[in-house]
Scaffold this active site. Structure first.
Site, PDB file in Angstrom:
ATOM      1  N   ASN A 216      20.800   4.470  56.329  1.00 45.17           N
ATOM      2  CA  ASN A 216      21.941   4.317  55.423  1.00 45.17           C
ATOM      3  C   ASN A 216      21.555   4.747  54.004  1.00 45.17           C
ATOM      4  O   ASN A 216      20.489   4.366  53.508  1.00 45.17           O
ATOM      5  CB  ASN A 216      22.332   2.822  55.421  1.00 45.17           C
ATOM      6  N   HIS A 258      29.775   5.369  47.706  1.00 48.52           N
ATOM      7  CA  HIS A 258      30.060   4.779  46.388  1.00 48.52           C
ATOM      8  C   HIS A 258      30.416   5.929  45.440  1.00 48.52           C
ATOM      9  O   HIS A 258      29.535   6.663  44.991  1.00 48.52           O
ATOM     10  CB  HIS A 258      28.836   4.040  45.843  1.00 48.52           C
ATOM     11  N   ASP A 291      33.579   2.526  47.962  1.00 47.77           N
ATOM     12  CA  ASP A 291      34.410   2.082  46.840  1.00 47.77           C
ATOM     13  C   ASP A 291      34.456   3.221  45.826  1.00 47.77           C
ATOM     14  O   ASP A 291      33.585   4.090  45.825  1.00 47.77           O
ATOM     15  CB  ASP A 291      33.962   0.750  46.222  1.00 47.77           C
TER      16      ASP A 291
HETATM   17  O1  9MR Z   1      27.003  -5.542  46.482  1.00 48.25           O
HETATM   18  C1  9MR Z   1      25.661  -5.939  46.362  1.00 48.25           C
HETATM   19  C2  9MR Z   1      25.482  -6.767  45.100  1.00 48.25           C
HETATM   20  O2  9MR Z   1      26.171  -7.984  45.214  1.00 48.25           O
HETATM   21  C3  9MR Z   1      23.996  -7.001  44.845  1.00 48.25           C
HETATM   22  O3  9MR Z   1      23.835  -7.662  43.600  1.00 48.25           O
HETATM   23  C4  9MR Z   1      23.271  -5.672  44.829  1.00 48.25           C
HETATM   24  C5  9MR Z   1      21.803  -5.887  44.575  1.00 48.25           C
HETATM   25  O4  9MR Z   1      21.048  -4.764  44.737  1.00 48.25           O
HETATM   26  O5  9MR Z   1      23.459  -5.021  46.080  1.00 48.25           O
HETATM   27  C6  9MR Z   1      24.793  -4.688  46.311  1.00 48.25           C
HETATM   28  O6  9MR Z   1      24.951  -3.981  47.528  1.00 48.25           O
HETATM   29  C7  9MR Z   1      24.263  -2.723  47.627  1.00 48.25           C
HETATM   30  C8  9MR Z   1      23.962  -2.510  49.095  1.00 48.25           C
HETATM   31  O7  9MR Z   1      23.271  -3.615  49.630  1.00 48.25           O
HETATM   32  C9  9MR Z   1      23.161  -1.236  49.310  1.00 48.25           C
HETATM   33  N1  9MR Z   1      23.820  -0.093  48.717  1.00 48.25           N
HETATM   34  C10 9MR Z   1      24.240  -0.261  47.323  1.00 48.25           C
HETATM   35  C11 9MR Z   1      25.094  -1.527  47.179  1.00 48.25           C
HETATM   36  C12 9MR Z   1      25.631  -1.641  45.767  1.00 48.25           C
HETATM   37  O8  9MR Z   1      24.579  -1.806  44.875  1.00 48.25           O
END
Ligand code: 9MR
Length: 397
Positions: A216, A258, A291
């Site tokens: 991923n 993203h 998103d």
């Molecule tokens: O959405 C997640 C956020 O709540 C966390 O603080 C963050 C920490 O690294 O991770 C976010 O999710 C990520 C996902 O696990 C991997 N790809 C990027 C996402 C957005 O940062």
């Protein structure tokens, strides 16, 4: 004006029922033409429409709408943070499964599939692990053993319950990193070398013979120059091709999705081409974290329509591009959004200079935005010959 709107809505409703009533039931759910949820519309194509779920929101007794929308609109869920290593094993040797188990139980109750996220990533690692490596109390051989143990423990616990696992996440650098030539980046590559990627897939497969195992990453929606030195998608393509050639049990590539409306982004043909090229390797694909954020300019924050409207429309257009490309590729199995409401989105907490937001399908008050209607329309008005039922590859051994 009101009357015109009403007539237009009526025309769409009639057209919708017409399209749906000719389509057979899919994926084990009785076909109900009156069900206009994203989950029902997606399953007409065998496509699972998913969302990341936030544990705190799911548990909030004052926020029932969150749970209702998760249940009613989505056929797949991903734990936004609850299955990450720091959440599962905050203290060495002591796993806390409560939050992750709850998401699994909720999904099962809702008749939803689960994407497991995430087994190996350089972020959100427990401090006992990173500190131990930094102070030398965990050496390379021990680190490899700890990783193996973690993957085995987590995958075994949810064996048979997870549809797709994100086994390795974001292993590849970006052109803005140092050095700019693309390379394996982060904690695991630094301490174990790139061989950890193949190891992780083998260990995950040993613990669950049936889950689909995914690599991923972000910024792999489309190919660029084609030179793996500076084209991340090409680098990932070559990496997974090599893993397959070596018999590593990888089943899919997840493209996070993203995006931001301030960037150029891609058209549907570019995105569909990327999905096709991964599919040609024999892999499944999925959009895993979609998103589309926007800059919250002063005008946006003050509610000025001519600042807000173009952003909402551009956001919708980008959702559309990714979804349409996924629909066009039969091996694209699921389309997951990274949170569905601006009320619970990682974006505002992450991007503050300039501030960004407006990234999801619903506003902060759970009103569907243009992006929601666009996704819905895409699911309604797609069909043969360009959109065919999904083809799921068999998990590799
Ligand atoms: O959405 C997640 C956020 O709540 C966390 O603080 C963050 C920490 O690294 O991770 C976010 O999710 C990520 C996902 O696990 C991997 N790809 C990027 C996402 C957005 O940062």
């Amino acid at each position: 004006m009101l009357l015109r709107r009403w007539i237009a809505a009526g025309v769409v409703a009639v057209a919708t029922v017409g399209v749906l009533s000719t389509v057979p039931a899919t994926a084990g759910r009785p076909h109900d033409p009156a069900d206009q949820s994203l989950r029902a519309l997606g399953l007409r194509h065998g496509l699972y429409v998913g969302t990341a779920v936030d544990t705190a929101a799911l548990d909030d007794p004052d926020d029932p709408r969150y749970r209702e929308i998760v249940r009613d609109e989505f056929s797949s869920v991903t734990a936004e943070n609850a299955m990450k290593w720091e959440s599962l094993e905050p203290t060495r040797g002591r796993y806390d499964w409560a939050a992750a188990d709850k998401i699994v139980a909720t999904a099962q109750r809702n008749g939803q599939r689960l994407r497991g996220h995430v087994l190996v990533w350089h972020n959100q690692l427990p401090t006992w692990l990173t500190d131990g490596v930094a102070d030398g109390s965990i050496d390379k051989a021990q680190l490899r053993q700890i990783l193996r143990q973690h993957i085995t423990t987590v995958v075994s616990r949810y064996r048979g319950k997870i549809w797709q696992w994100d086994v390795v996440n974001e292993a590849v650098s970006d052109p803005w990193d140092d050095p700019p030539t693309l390379h394996y980046k982060g904690f695991w590559a630094q301490h174990l070398g790139p061989g950890y990627v193949a190891d992780a897939f083998r260990w995950a497969r040993a613990a669950d013979p049936k889950a689909l195992l995914f690599y991923n990453d972000y910024n792999i929606e489309a190919f660029g120059s084609g030179d793996p030195a500076d084209d991340k998608t090409q680098f990932v393509h070559d990496m997974v091709r090599d893993l397959l050639a070596r018999g590593v049990p990888i089943d899919g590539v997840g493209s996070q999705g993203h995006l931001g409306t301030q960037y150029g982004n891609f058209d549907t043909f570019q995105v569909a081409d990327a999905l096709r090229r991964f599919a040609k390797l024999g892999l499944a694909t999925a959009f895993t974290e979609v998103d589309v954020r926007s800059q919250l300019t002063e005008g946006v924050r003050a509610g000025v329509p001519d600042e807000i409207n173009p952003r909402l429309q551009a956001s919708a257009a980008n959702f559309h591009v990714l979804l349409q490309a996924c629909l066009a590729e039969p091996r694209c199995l699921s389309f997951t959004v990274w949170g569905f409401t601006d009320r619970h989105s990682w974006v505002p907490g992450w991007f503050d200079d300039p501030p960004e937001g407006l990234a999801t399908l619903y506003d902060e008050n759970y009103q569907p935005k243009r992006a929601y209607q666009t996704v819905k329309a895409d699911l309604i008005f797609a069909g043969p010959p360009y959109v065919l039922p999904r083809v799921t590859p068999r998990p590799r051994r």
